[in-house]
Design an enzyme around this catalytic site. Structure first.
Site: not given
Ligand code: FES
Ligand code: FES
Lengths: 771, 184
Positions: A506, A720, A722, A725
């Site tokens: 990732q 930031a 996240g 997903e």
């Protein structure tokens, strides 16, 4: 002498990381954040060259002398009692070093998860096809396999329970959650005049992670009675706990080293604990290194997948288009054991009513048992299923009411100052409106929506879907909500950054180092990420729930801030010295040049089991996906002309990597929507290979446009949040809604394979005289 | 277990190989286990994923579908033979610059398949790139950044050729493979 050419692990001379000039729109919000030097730039991944030249060592690439090969004998039955296991014949086979059944295990016979109910080796009963029954270690893989096949197991075969319906009928409920807000019941019982009430049921199939590298590990005996576990995984500290539990030893006697990992997507969250523990008990027995690497078929049959689901969704909308109440019953098929299903269910519960303002909510959520392999974590974690139900539902409701589906969403979507269905106040960082506006413009929504609908074979349409995603494990995360990071600056100015979360492709390495470089004000090239080795790195919690940038990133930032502060205090007016000299001066002056940083969620989290209320997640990412499709009504094939995926992620630490995550996540969502499906017959997966379980190839991928919106989160590292997903979550409903817009067909089951689309078309048009 | 009773003679990455091996083993296993070239990966073992792609006489093949004995007398090039003295091949360099790599497991096979395309076509279209990589599954990236890298590499190599400069690999000395059809 070796007669072939192998590249030395030299530096790759041509890789230089340009720091490009700042793009003009680095920060979309009106905050006063100063432009950053490293954060916000698309720096190159330091791990790319090794992966590109074949030097990166994945688990199967390690060659260890004197190693034994392990093989797992698995249950051929979905449900059976084990009457007798006879290993005598197998013991005598050539090359066999050890055979183990449940009786031979050194300590606990379970994988430590929510309820510790998954046995390592089946003792008296088997509950799914593929469940481990016995283990063999032998000098070669072929010998191990032959010996395993010679083990005689007598079963008394029982009738399995295979579907959600059967599980409900048998009352095989693994877990239950609920949420009650306002009074949904009375809204439905006494509807206002003009209120629109609609109920529908939505179902979804399994989805396979199909990480390109299967699960695998090697366990070697270490000095002083310890064990070293090498393997492909997302959560080294989960594996440490599992192996220590299986061996009955202290955690610190088990050293877990994550090897370069060929994809995870959740499938290497809890799942690697099983092969690691199995290999470990064989290592304990033989005191020799043991290798256990699953073949593709074995991996597909026995490992976790996305839960199949069923959602009964009932809604009440007032005549002006405002949502007044929902009544949702969400079921997931947990498989034969609870494992992580309760946590998957929890995320589903909290996101079931979607990113909307709804005063009256009643949601019941049940994980139902079945005699299939336990389902587990998969990108989205219980949310994609219910997001499909919810957003396909709202789209249909809007259409029934004659409201533009996008306008309907605009009216109802959450904003700063609103409360979620759990009663949590959204205090900041809700960039939803902006995401939707940008996605709408990029897909050319208005034009496509009003395209004349011509009769004929090919029908074009557009669909959109929105969702929110609670970042991190939330109020249910317990000890896993925290993260630590160790940063050490060497005398020469090179820096080691150690976190316990894992690089699984990732881009964590790059992101952590960018945060560290920015905070320390040191050149990116001087930073190194420590190997993910439990003896070297602190526990930063699991690499799940899109939490790594937020959790580990904050811990790294904290550690770097401590060091930079010490340096500045010592250097005073010499603060602006070049990095190398500054470090050297600090070391000479006795400044402590190492620190541990720590992260805890920015808001206090809580959850009430009875009401389903609480401040459940510290922050949310906001996402909108849109699809422009053409449906071939003769074949049922859906072609995506263009796909747009936008998210408000707070701050893009590395925009190039963000785009890659969006495109990859969206494509998994497209696969989920249109093609990926396991075919089960009596509990057996029939399509257990990559040629029969079809995932999107380069020929299938449509244009995917990533849209990044940045509404900074005050507690995030450089703002930031996240999002790894999120792009997947509303992908399927966007496509299903586009199909509806194109053809009028409201599909209620995923995936919408050509067969299903065609059948639905036929049913709808069976009266027509052709198309 | 099968015996190592076959004398394999071929070239791998430009080097002559002369070694006793099991002739019935998959070429993938012989490369990985006997020659320690673990750059080619096993994603499926059935010719479905392309992670094991190597060059055989300049053509890309799934090494999991080739028996070792079939390699006798042939020229093989693996991903390990594509970079030289720390210099990446143009395609590899563009994969770095375009952020085309995520977990990396598909990447060696992708790079070989992409190289094979550029050897055939100097100026491939996006559709040709898609088609050429059709047998290489990637679960991480969504492919677009890979397409971009391949198209950019083609452009750069075209430019170098136009300027009369040999492409960055072709002029390198030694026995390493260069991206020209006669050597791959
Ligand atoms: S391993 Fe050869 S094609 Fe998948
Ligand atoms: S980068 Fe992971 S499979 Fe392609």
């Amino acid at each position: 002498m070796q007669s072939y050419y192998v590249l030395g692990s030299s530096q790759f001379a041509m890789i230089e990381n340009p720091i490009s000039p700042l793009p003009e729109t680095v920060c979309e919000t009106e905050c006063a954040c100063p432009p950053l030097e490293v954060v916000g730039h698309g720096l190159y991944r330091p791990d790319a060259p090794e992966k590109l030249t074949g030097q990166a060592k994945y688990i199967a690439d390690l060659q260890i002398p004197n190693i034994l090969q392990a093989y797992v004998l698995r249950s051929p039955h979905a449900s059976a009692r084990i009457e007798k296991i006879s290993t005598a014949k197998a013991q005598a086979m050539p090359g066999v070093a050890a055979i183990m059944t449940a009786e031979d295990l050194p300590a606990a016979n379970y994988v430590p998860l929510v309820r510790n109910d998954l046995p390592l080796l089946a003792a008296s009963e088997v509950k799914f096809i593929g469940q481990p029954v016995a283990l063999v270690a032998a000098e070669s893989y072929e010998e191990a396999r032959a010996a395993a096949e010679a083990i005689e197991v007598q079963y008394e075969v029982l009738k399995p329970s295979l579907t959600i319906e059967e599980g409900i009928a048998k009352d095989w409920i693994l877990w239950h959650y609920q949420q009650f807000t306002g009074d949904a019941e009375s809204v439905f019982n006494n509807p206002e005049p003009g209120m629109h009430i609609y109920e529908a049921t939505y179902t979804t199939s399994h989805q396979e992670h199909a990480y390109l590298e299967t699960n695998g590990c090697i366990v070697t005996p270490e000095d002083r009675g310890g064990f070293k576990v090498l393997g492909s995984m997302q959560c080294p500290f989960y594996v440490q706990k599992a192996v220590a539990t299986a061996l009955g030893v202290d955690y610190q006697k088990v050293r877990v080293v994550q090897t370069v990992t060929g994809g995870g997507f959740g499938g290497k969250e809890d799942a690697p604990s099983t092969p690691a523990s199995l290999a470990a008990v064989l290592c304990w027995r033989t005191r020799r290194p043991v290798r256990l690497i699953y073949g593709r078929e074995e991996d597909m049959i026995s490992m976790t997948k996305r839960h199949p689901s069923k959602t009964v969704f009932k809604s009440a909308v007032d005549k002006d288009g405002y949502i007044k109440a929902v009544d949702i019953h969400y079921y997931v098929d947990g498989g034969a054991y609870i494992t992580l299903s309760s946590i998957v269910l929890w995320r589903g519960l909290l996101h079931a009513s979607g990113p909307y303002r709804i005063p009256n909510v009643r949601t019941l959520a049940d994980a139902v048992g079945s005699n299939t392999a336990p389902n587990g974590a998969f990108r989205g974690f219980g949310q994609p299923q219910v997001a499909f139900a919810a957003d396909a539902h709202w789209d249909h409701v809007a259409q029934q009411m004659g409201i533009d589906p996008l306008e309907f969403r605009r009216k109802n979507m959450l904003k700063v100052g609103d409360k979620t269905s759990s009663g949590q106040l959204l205090a900041e960082s809700v960039g939803f409106e902006e995401v939707v506006a940008k996605v709408k413009a990029e897909i050319d929504y208005d034009r496509l929506l009003t395209l004349p609908r011509t009769p004929g074979r090919f029908r074009r349409g557009v669909g959109l879907s929105v969702s929110h995603y609670g970042v991190g494990l939330g109020a249910n995360g317990g000890p896993h909500n925290f993260a630590a990071a160790n940063v050490v600056v060497a005398v020469d100015g090179s820096v080691s950054v150690a976190v316990g979360t894992a690089e699984i492709g990732q881009g964590m390495t790059t992101v952590m180092l960018q945060i560290a470089a920015e905070t320390l004000q040191c050149p990116f090239e001087r930073l190194y990420l420590a190997d993910t080795d439990t003896s070297q790195v602190p526990d930063s919690g699991p690499t799940v729930a899109s939490r790594t940038t937020l959790a580990s990133g904050n811990a790294v930032r904290d550690a770097c801030q401590i060091i930079r502060q010490r340096m500045d205090n010592y250097l005073k007016e010499r603060k602006d010295l070049p990095w190398r000299e500054a470090v050297s001066a600090c070391h000479v002056g006795g400044v402590q040049m190492a620190a541990q940083g720590y992260y805890r969620p920015g808001y206090k989290l809580d959850f009430d089991d009875q009401t389903g209320h609480g401040a459940t997640y510290e922050i949310y990412t906001w996402c909108a996906n849109a699809a422009d499709v053409t449906v071939d009504t003769w074949t049922g094939k859906v072609k995506i002309n263009k796909f747009v995926s936008g998210q408000d992620i707070g701050r893009a630490i590395n925009p190039a990597l963000v785009e890659g995550q969006i495109q990859g996540g969206a494509l998994q969502g497209i696969g989920y929507a249109l093609m990926e499906e396991y075919i089960l017959k009596e509990g057996r997966i029939l399509n257990d290979s990559l040629s029969t379980y079809i995932i999107p190839t380069s020929m299938d991928v449509p244009e995917i446009v990533p849209v990044i919106v940045e509404h900074n989160y005050s507690w995030g590292p450089y703002g930031a949040k996240g999002f790894g997903e999120t792009p997947l979550v509303p992908a399927a409903p966007a496509i299903i809604n586009a199909i509806a817009n194109a053809t009028g067909l409201r599909l209620k089951h995923l995936p919408a394979t050509p067969e299903r689309v065609w059948a639905a078309w036929q049913q709808e048009h069976s009266q027509d005289s052709g198309v | 277990m099968a015996e190592k009773n076959f004398r394999l003679q071929c070239t791998v990455n430009g080097h002559p190989i002369d070694k006793m091996v099991d002739p019935t083993a998959r070429l993938l296993d012989t490369l990985r286990e006997e020659l320690h070239l673990t750059g080619c990966k096993e994603g499926c073992g059935q010719g479905e994923c392309g992670a094991c792609t190597i060059f055989m006489d300049g053509k890309p093949v799934d090494s999991c579908l080739v028996m070792t004995i079939q390699a006798q007398g042939h020229r093989l090039v693996t991903i390990e033979g594509m970079a030289f003295e720390g210099r990446l091949d143009t395609i590899q360099q563009m994969f770095v610059e375009e952020a085309s790599v995520q977990c990396g497991f598909c990447i060696p096979g992708m790079v070989v398949a992409a190289r094979a395309l550029l050897e055939e076509k100097e100026d491939p279209t996006l559709e040709e790139v898609r088609y050429a990589l059709g047998g290489n599954i990637c679960r991480c990236t969504g492919y677009h950044k890979i397409f971009r890298a391949v198209l950019r590499a083609a452009k750069i190599e075209r430019q170098l050729r136009l300027e009369g400069k040999p492409s960055q690999l072709k002029d390198l000395p030694g026995v390493h493979p260069a991206p020209s059809a006669d050597r791959l």
